[in-house]
Design an enzyme around this catalytic site. Structure first.
Site, PDB file in Angstrom:
ATOM      1  N   TYR A  81       4.090  74.181  91.506  1.00 33.56           N
ATOM      2  CA  TYR A  81       4.851  74.072  92.508  1.00 33.56           C
ATOM      3  C   TYR A  81       4.619  75.215  93.495  1.00 33.56           C
ATOM      4  O   TYR A  81       4.513  75.221  94.680  1.00 33.56           O
ATOM      5  CB  TYR A  81       6.192  73.520  92.276  1.00 33.56           C
ATOM      6  CG  TYR A  81       7.099  73.397  93.561  1.00 33.56           C
ATOM      7  CD1 TYR A  81       7.227  72.424  94.653  1.00 33.56           C
ATOM      8  CD2 TYR A  81       7.878  74.523  94.188  1.00 33.56           C
ATOM      9  CE1 TYR A  81       7.804  72.075  95.746  1.00 33.56           C
ATOM     10  CE2 TYR A  81       8.719  74.235  95.198  1.00 33.56           C
ATOM     11  CZ  TYR A  81       8.562  73.003  96.035  1.00 33.56           C
ATOM     12  OH  TYR A  81       9.354  72.920  97.218  1.00 33.56           O
TER      13      TYR A  81
ATOM     14  N   VAL B  32       5.448  76.326  87.658  1.00 37.05           N
ATOM     15  CA  VAL B  32       4.421  77.165  88.331  1.00 37.05           C
ATOM     16  C   VAL B  32       3.601  76.576  89.487  1.00 37.05           C
ATOM     17  O   VAL B  32       3.520  77.051  90.524  1.00 37.05           O
ATOM     18  CB  VAL B  32       3.294  77.581  87.317  1.00 37.05           C
ATOM     19  CG1 VAL B  32       2.505  78.683  87.627  1.00 37.05           C
ATOM     20  CG2 VAL B  32       4.354  78.652  86.100  1.00 37.05           C
TER      21      VAL B  32
ATOM     22  N   GLY C 141      -0.923  69.660  87.743  1.00 33.56           N
ATOM     23  CA  GLY C 141       0.496  70.067  87.324  1.00 33.56           C
ATOM     24  C   GLY C 141       1.101  70.696  88.291  1.00 33.56           C
ATOM     25  O   GLY C 141       0.745  71.902  88.538  1.00 33.56           O
ATOM     26  N   VAL C 142       2.166  70.047  88.985  1.00 29.84           N
ATOM     27  CA  VAL C 142       2.877  70.710  89.768  1.00 29.84           C
ATOM     28  C   VAL C 142       4.469  70.928  89.562  1.00 29.84           C
ATOM     29  O   VAL C 142       5.388  70.397  90.080  1.00 29.84           O
ATOM     30  CB  VAL C 142       3.191  69.939  91.206  1.00 29.84           C
ATOM     31  CG1 VAL C 142       1.748  70.279  91.991  1.00 29.84           C
ATOM     32  CG2 VAL C 142       2.969  68.380  91.066  1.00 29.84           C
ATOM     33  N   GLY C 143       4.415  71.560  88.171  1.00 26.90           N
ATOM     34  CA  GLY C 143       5.708  71.825  87.626  1.00 26.90           C
ATOM     35  C   GLY C 143       6.240  73.117  88.118  1.00 26.90           C
ATOM     36  O   GLY C 143       6.071  73.453  89.389  1.00 26.90           O
TER      37      GLY C 143
ATOM     38  N   LYS D 132       5.441  87.852  68.183  1.00 24.21           N
ATOM     39  CA  LYS D 132       5.781  86.463  68.252  1.00 24.21           C
ATOM     40  C   LYS D 132       6.499  86.118  67.384  1.00 24.21           C
ATOM     41  O   LYS D 132       6.601  86.731  66.017  1.00 24.21           O
ATOM     42  CB  LYS D 132       4.448  85.524  68.363  1.00 24.21           C
ATOM     43  CG  LYS D 132       4.715  84.352  69.137  1.00 24.21           C
ATOM     44  CD  LYS D 132       4.571  84.420  70.552  1.00 24.21           C
ATOM     45  CE  LYS D 132       4.791  83.127  71.498  1.00 24.21           C
ATOM     46  NZ  LYS D 132       4.442  83.169  72.866  1.00 24.21           N
TER      47      LYS D 132
END
Ligand code: NAD
Length: 367
Positions: free
Chosen positions: A185, A183, A179-181, A79
């Site tokens: 959605y 991913v 959360g329907v962002g 990372k």
């Protein structure tokens, strides 16, 4: 702080890059290359201190080792962090200086986007290094990973259904998606259109909730209460840390399975879920679709092959649930064991020297 104390014996290499004219201050942590080059994103963030940046990059690089190993990839864990405010400090010359530094690592570390960096930045970095993924499709990149991540989560949910003694089906099941962002959605789309599930969603962004209702006819819940919805599966697809002391007693699901990273507030919450009779799909296993997708770029991206590889998430989860049952450990502990045991088994084989350096990781010379 002693850097060497932080590293203990566990990390392979930590590199500090400083380019005063562009203001670049970056740290790359390579946790393990036992299975292949260390792949992980670059986080551009205004860390309070260098110490905080170092701690974060060490913690995140270790997580990538487990994620790649459990996903069955020939990749290690790494990372990077760039210290600064991406809105103020990001510039073409800074990203290109960063790309040149990445190139000096000769492929031991391969970067990708993360918080504070986006695909456009990867395209700039690529002008200076071969060792970057997540670039534009026209440059050979794999594009937005979110639909693939969502597909992996959907398949993982089917593995969970079987584990709790149900059929390999979500037909008529109630799933609460937080959360329907990007991913969430696509996950709702699979649940409704492929699975025949009955879905309830929440999001703090009312426009995104309206989009999900319009496109899929789902029910909605208050963002503060979605975890307490009556459902078979609770799917955290927003921020981490939703499984906590205060939320666990309110859960009414039999499965927690979603895309969010670091869903457990603390490791002990894995035990608390098991104690409450709730099956937990370890986050870094079920959400590995994005990593599997981006890793495919290293062989020349092929969307069909990447999608087929994501199907392994179903089988891996089944195996991890078997380990948890056989060894009487939590599913999170079983996932860690699955990953470390694979590193031990495959990493040992890779110690043999082969002429010309066989293995795709070595064959890969960049684009
Ligand atoms: P995103 O930002 O597109 O979506 C997250 C959504 O959660 C947003 O719409 C946001 O408004 C909403 N949200 C924030 N707080 C909330 C709350 N308290 N209640 C309800 N909704 C809330 O991000 P994403 O790419 O969809 O990722 C979702 C999660 O999955 C993140 O934790 C991310 O780290 C993880 N993840 C994503 C991918 C990927 O491929 N995008 C891969 C692996 C893991």
């Amino acid at each position: 702080m002693s850097v060497f104390d932080e590293l203990e014996a566990e990390y392979e290499e930590v590199v500090f890059f400083h380019d005063p004219p562009t203001g670049l201050k970056a740290i790359v942590a390579i946790h393990s290359t036992a299975l292949g080059p260390a792949l992980g994103g670059t986080r551009f963030w205004p860390f309070e201190s260098e110490e905080e940046a170092l701690r974060d990059v060490l913690r995140l690089s270790r997580g990538m080792t487990y994620k790649a190993a459990a996903a069955g990839l020939d990749l290690g864990g790494g990372k990077a962090v760039i210290i600064g405010d991406p809105k103020r400090d990001k510039s073409e010359e800074l990203l290109r200086a960063y790309g040149r530094f990445i190139e000096t690592l000769g492929g031991r570390y391969i970067t990708a986007e993360d918080i504070g960096t986006a695909r456009d930045d990867m395209d700039v970095i690529r002008r200076e290094t071969h060792y970057v993924t997540g670039v534009a499709p026209e440059l050979g990149g794999s594009g937005d990973p979110s639909p693939v991540t969502a597909y992996g989560v959907y398949l993982g949910m089917l593995a969970c259904m079987e584990e709790v003694g149900q059929e390999h089906s979500l037909q008529g099941r109630r799933v609460a998606v937080q959360g329907v962002g990007k991913v969430g959605y696509h996950l709702v789309k699979h649940l409704v259109e492929d699975g025949g599930a009955n879905v309830v969603v929440s999001d703090i962004d009312v426009d995104l909730v309206a989009r999900a209702v319009r496109d899929f006819g789902v029910d909605t819940a208050d963002p503060d209460k979605i975890h307490a919805a009556e459902c078979d599966i609770f799917a955290p697809c927003a921020m981490g840390g939703i499984i906590r002391d205060d939320t666990i007693p309110e859960l009414k699901c039999s499965i927690v399975a979603g895309s969010a990273n670091n869903q457990l507030g603390r490791p002990e919450h894995g035990e608390a879920l098991a104690g409450a009779g709730i099956l937990y799909a370890p986050d870094y296993v079920i959400n590995a679709g994005g990593l599997i997708n981006v890793a495919d770029e290293l062989q020349g991206y092929n969307a069909e092959r990447a999608r087929a590889r994501v199907e392994s998430i179903y089988r891996t989860l089944r195996e991890i649930f078997n380990i948890a049952r056989d060894r009487h450990v939590t599913t999170s502990a079983a996932a860690d064991a699955f990953a470390t045991e694979r590193i031990g088994r495959i990493g040992r084989v890779r110690l043999y020297w082969t002429p010309g350096g066989r293995g795709w990781a070595k064959n890969w010379g960049g684009r």
